[in-house]
Write an enzyme that holds these catalytic residues in place. Structure first.
Site, PDB file in Angstrom:
ATOM      1  N   ASP A  68       0.865  -1.165   0.000  1.00 33.37           N
ATOM      2  CA  ASP A  68       0.000   0.000   0.000  1.00 33.37           C
ATOM      3  C   ASP A  68       0.910   1.225   0.000  1.00 33.37           C
ATOM      4  OD1 ASP A  68      -2.367   1.647   0.505  1.00 33.37           O
ATOM      5  OD2 ASP A  68      -1.610   1.795   2.558  1.00 33.37           O
TER       6      ASP A  68
ATOM      7  N   GLU B 200      -0.226   5.138   0.931  1.00 26.27           N
ATOM      8  CA  GLU B 200      -0.501   6.128   1.975  1.00 26.27           C
ATOM      9  C   GLU B 200      -0.631   5.462   3.342  1.00 26.27           C
ATOM     10  OE1 GLU B 200      -3.267   9.467   0.694  1.00 26.27           O
ATOM     11  OE2 GLU B 200      -3.598   7.985  -0.893  1.00 26.27           O
TER      12      GLU B 200
END
Length: 206
Positions: free
Chosen positions: A7, A9
């Protein structure tokens, strides 16, 4: 060679929309998938707020450009690259993520796109798939790759469902404790050690 799917953020970078909230003074934009797990619901919410306050795409890009990577993220990512292929699977958008991609050394980013009009208004968005992270990993696995995954929030659970091994990194206690079967780390060095242990000889994999 195995693939590690990250991922973006909260995992490697700060949250873009939290910076937008700080710049604009609109506290409602602080919400992330940690608060609203459905990404479609979250983006619909954000776009309505942007319309109300006349925020443009340029405002989001300006906020993104201000962000630095999380402390230690680049060194960590460079170490991972020595032993694994790296892919960023994110629910961000190509139109706003590129300043952070430059800082990360331009890894492969698979994410979504925005629908923007000629006056720079964000009208909507185009999701690659409702579970794009999951589908990407399934695609890699269908080609014979073994996939590890790391993220920090509810929208990363779809990766963990299908990855050969999933890990939380930088996840809030409320999230990581709700899924105790998923190893959780707050330091990149510990995650790196676990990745290497899970895949002890990545260079020997075809």
């Amino acid at each position: 060679m195995d693939i590690v799917c990250f991922d973006m953020e909260g995992t490697l970078t700060p949250e873009i929309w939290e910076q937008v909230a700080a710049d604009s003074g609109i506290s409602e934009l602080n919400k992330t998938t940690r608060d609203i797990p459905s990404y479609s619901d979250l983006m619909d919410y954000r776009i309505e707020i942007m319309k109300e306050h006349n925020l443009k795409l340029a405002d989001i890009i300006k906020a993104t450009e201000k962000l630095d990577l999380l402390d230690g993220a680049l060194d960590f990512l460079n170490q991972v690259r020595q032993e694994f292929q790296v892919v960023i699977l994110s629910d961000t958008f190509h139109e706003i993520a590129y300043p952070l991609m430059e800082k990360l050394g331009y890894p492969l980013l698979l994410c979504h796109t925005l629908d923007v009009d000629s006056e720079d208004n964000i009208l909507g968005y185009k999701l690659r798939d409702l579970q794009a992270k999951k589908q990407a990993i399934l695609g890699f696995q269908s080609m014979g790759y073994r996939c590890l995954a790391a993220g920090d929030s509810f929208n990363d659970l779809q990766m963990f469902e299908v990855a050969d091994q999933g890990f939380f990194i930088n996840a809030p206690e409320a999230i990581s404790s709700s899924m105790p079967e998923i190893p959780s780390f707050n330091a990149y060095s510990n995650l790196l050690s676990c990745l290497l242990y899970t895949s002890p000889s990545p260079r020997d994999r075809g």
